[in-house]
Scaffold this active site. Structure first.
Site, PDB file in Angstrom:
ATOM      1  N   LYS B 235       0.834  -1.208   0.000  1.00 44.47           N
ATOM      2  CA  LYS B 235       0.000   0.000   0.000  1.00 44.47           C
ATOM      3  C   LYS B 235       0.866   1.255   0.000  1.00 44.47           C
ATOM      4  O   LYS B 235       0.379   2.376   0.012  1.00 44.47           O
ATOM      5  CB  LYS B 235      -0.929   0.004   1.209  1.00 44.47           C
ATOM      6  N   CYS B 375     -13.751  -5.223   3.873  1.00 47.63           N
ATOM      7  CA  CYS B 375     -13.240  -5.982   5.014  1.00 47.63           C
ATOM      8  C   CYS B 375     -13.538  -5.274   6.326  1.00 47.63           C
ATOM      9  O   CYS B 375     -12.724  -5.312   7.262  1.00 47.63           O
ATOM     10  CB  CYS B 375     -11.734  -6.245   4.906  1.00 47.63           C
TER      11      CYS B 375
HETATM   12  C1  PLP Z   1      -6.534  -0.533   7.901  1.00 42.38           C
HETATM   13  C2  PLP Z   1      -6.061  -1.835   7.340  1.00 42.38           C
HETATM   14  N1  PLP Z   1      -5.612  -2.789   8.157  1.00 42.38           N
HETATM   15  C3  PLP Z   1      -5.153  -3.958   7.702  1.00 42.38           C
HETATM   16  C4  PLP Z   1      -5.162  -4.259   6.351  1.00 42.38           C
HETATM   17  C5  PLP Z   1      -4.645  -5.584   5.888  1.00 42.38           C
HETATM   18  O1  PLP Z   1      -3.485  -5.412   5.164  1.00 42.38           O
HETATM   19  P1  PLP Z   1      -2.809  -6.637   4.399  1.00 42.38           P
HETATM   20  O2  PLP Z   1      -3.899  -7.309   3.639  1.00 42.38           O
HETATM   21  O3  PLP Z   1      -1.782  -6.011   3.532  1.00 42.38           O
HETATM   22  O4  PLP Z   1      -2.215  -7.537   5.442  1.00 42.38           O
HETATM   23  C6  PLP Z   1      -5.634  -3.303   5.469  1.00 42.38           C
HETATM   24  C7  PLP Z   1      -5.673  -3.593   4.017  1.00 42.38           C
HETATM   25  O5  PLP Z   1      -6.676  -3.661   3.362  1.00 42.38           O
HETATM   26  C8  PLP Z   1      -6.103  -2.077   5.963  1.00 42.38           C
HETATM   27  O6  PLP Z   1      -6.576  -1.140   5.130  1.00 42.38           O
END
Ligand code: PLP
Lengths: 142, 417
Positions: B235, B375
């Site tokens: 990201k 999510c």
């Molecule tokens: C606020 C937040 N936390 C956690 C995640 C999870 O990240 P990752 O899928 O890269 O482990 C995301 C990604 O969508 C997020 O936006």
């Protein structure tokens, strides 16, 4: 009409559309025109879960044939549902189990059958086939 | 309305030049030039990151920390150099406070598992907020269930602001607080300092999920005084598959190891294994060397532009976007309509249109947004909506992208209403 004939008819209809906008306009129109399922059947039991758009499906078995009504909260999904139902309604469980819904790909909406989109259509088609399988078993047993 | 191009230039970042650094942005989708507004899901990668990883495999690939040979030493230097770069990027006191993980999700799972095993007892609680990503909910639920502990939640108001009125009361029985700096579903910047201060007053450690923060604003773990911090490379313009857990040395030293395997040990006999020092204690197995090198290149890229400059430019674009989009008939912004309190994300609905329908018609016009619950199902439940459409910004987005989005929404709206 057979499942194949109805599908070919839909494909021919869609070939008339000039661009994607016309196509979507038509699908959306189908979606809007069809409040297919009776309210009493929009229950949690009939709700297909795990989709971005919710889909309700109600099934009846009459004279060896399957009849479907359905609804969705997303209008494009709903339009496609109405096409699927047009193709499968009144067919035997055997014909439904063996059917291949190639028209969705042919009219350029295959993404709706892709598991990555987690939209309701794919789950609905799966559910329809499961019902068909169950009714076929039942009619063999009885 | 102001012309953002003027504002953008005054901030010393030439967005048009930045766009050229990202090869994928010249892609066409369904015949339209791509408008990529799904940056909160993952950002695109600049040429320099792609090149660094390519170069790693072409010239120095070998396993780290193990070989006496030349290549292994070079790879180890690159890998450890990347760790130092990450430490500097978030101003960590020591580079051994930087643990490589697969991403934010694994970083949070690591703390939940290791902290939970060591410190959680029946009757204890973990405090999270009402605007968390599932990655910052489920790992805590799992360990709480195992330990007979419970999960508590800081509530959120109608505008997406966390309600801190009863925070002190909420902190009773709490062993750790974990929440996000910026919400991925609403885009609100949370009152980080106030929560950390309140928790620390009672000796409670805090984990900050900075997955949506490090790419938009300056994050300094020392001035925040945060105990743990997690983010993902992908990201932040870096490669997928690698991420970071920062932990204060004194906390990391208290935690048991996460996974067992090579690298994380000092000595192994069948009777007893002694564990390695930080950071290796938490890094079992062959790590993602190329990923680390790519992440370091991404950090270089961001620092080259300047994170404050990025923040200013994105802030101007956010103001422009909020102004432009709120003029659309039926446009419903979820969360506060103030650019100052936001970073990156615009979550919205239009009239009664299902987000999925809107997303599909935008897609057909070459505009990439995300639809659904992002999510964060509890957030959608809180606002009684099935999901939203989410447009999320990165440094390469410009006012044309916003104009295309606005025109796309109008077209979709005409078709769908
Ligand atoms: C606020 C937040 N936390 C956690 C995640 C999870 O990240 P990752 O899928 O890269 O482990 C995301 C990604 O969508 C997020 O936006």
């Amino acid at each position: 009409m057979t499942i194949q004939q109805t599908q070919d008819e839909i494909i021919a209809d869609f070939e008339l559309f000039g661009d994607w906008m016309d196509k979507y306009e038509y699908i959306i129109q189908l979606g809007k025109e069809l409040p297919m399922i009776e309210e009493q059947y929009k229950t949690d039991d009939n709700l297909i879960r795990g989709c971005q758009s919710r889909v309700w499906l109600h099934t009846e078995f009459k004279d060896g044939k399957l009849l479907f009504t359905a609804d969705s909260d997303a209008v494009i999904t709903k339009g496609l549902i109405s096409l699927v139902i047009k193709v499968l309604n009144g067919q035997t469980p055997k014909a439904i189990i063996e059917s291949d819904l190639y028209f969705i790909d042919a009219i350029g909406l295959s993404s709706h059958l892709s598991p990555t989109r987690s939209n309701g259509l794919l789950s609905m088609v799966k559910q329809i086939k499961l019902y068909a399988l169950a009714y076929q078993k039942k009619s063999v047993e009885s | 309305m102001t012309n953002t191009n003027d504002i953008l230039e005054s901030h010393m970042i030439d967005v048009e030049a930045v766009r050229k650094d990202f090869p994928i942005l010249s892609t066409h989708v369904y015949g339209y030039p791509l408008v990529y507004l799904d940056n909160a899901a993952t950002t695109q990668k600049p040429e320099s990151v792609l090149h660094a990883m390519d170069d790693y495999y072409h010239t120095i690939n070998s396993n780290v920390h193990r070989g006496v040979h030349h290549l292994s030493q070079q790879a180890t230097e690159a890998y450890e150099g990347a760790r130092q770069k990450i430490a500097d990027f978030i101003n960590a006191r020591h580079n051994h406070e930087i643990i490589y993980t697969r991403g934010t999700t694994e970083s949070i799972n690591l703390v939940a598992s290791c902290f939970g095993r060591k410190f959680l007892k029946p009757g204890d609680s973990i405090l999270i907020s009402a605007v968390e990503h599932h990655s910052n909910i489920v790992p805590w639920q799992m360990i709480c269930e195992e330990k007979g502990a419970s999960l508590k939640v800081i509530p959120v108001d109608d505008e997406g602001e966390l309600i801190l009125d009863n925070l002190d009361k909420l902190l009773d029985d709490v062993k750790l607080v974990s929440f996000n700096y910026v919400s991925n579903s609403l885009g609100g910047v949370n009152p980080v300092q106030a929560i950390i201060t309140a928790a620390h007053k009672r000796g409670i450690p805090v984990l900050l999920d900075a997955a949506q923060a490090v790419q938009h604003l300056e994050v300094d773990v020392q001035s925040l005084d945060v105990d743990f911090l997690a983010f993902s490379s992908h990201k932040l313009y870096g490669p997928t598959g690698i991420g970071v857990l920062y932990g204060k040395e004194e906390w990391l030293n208290q935690l048991p190891p996460y996974q067992g395997g090579g690298e994380m040990i000092k000595t192994v006999t069948f009777e007893k294994t002694t564990y390695n020092d930080l950071p290796y204690k938490f890094e079992a197995g062959t790590p993602d060397m190329a990923g680390a090198v790519g992440l370091a290149a991404a950090i270089d890229y961001v620092l080259g532009l300047g994170i404050r400059n990025i923040q200013q430019v994105e802030h101007s674009l956010m103001s422009y976007a909020l102004g432009t989009l709120t003029e659309i008939n039926g446009f419903r912004l979820i969360g506060k309509a103030v650019a100052e309190r936001r970073a990156g994300v615009i979550s919205f609905l239009v009239g009664d249109i299902h987000p999925f329908d809107l997303g599909e018609i935008l897609d057909k016009q070459g505009i990439a947004v995300r639809t659904g619950h992002h999510c964060a199902q509890p957030v959608m439940d809180r606002y009684c909506i099935p999901g939203t459409v989410r447009a999320s910004l990165a440094i390469y987005n410009n006012s044309q992208d916003i104009d295309r989005l606005a025109a796309g929404i109008r077209k979709a709206s005409a078709l769908l209403s």
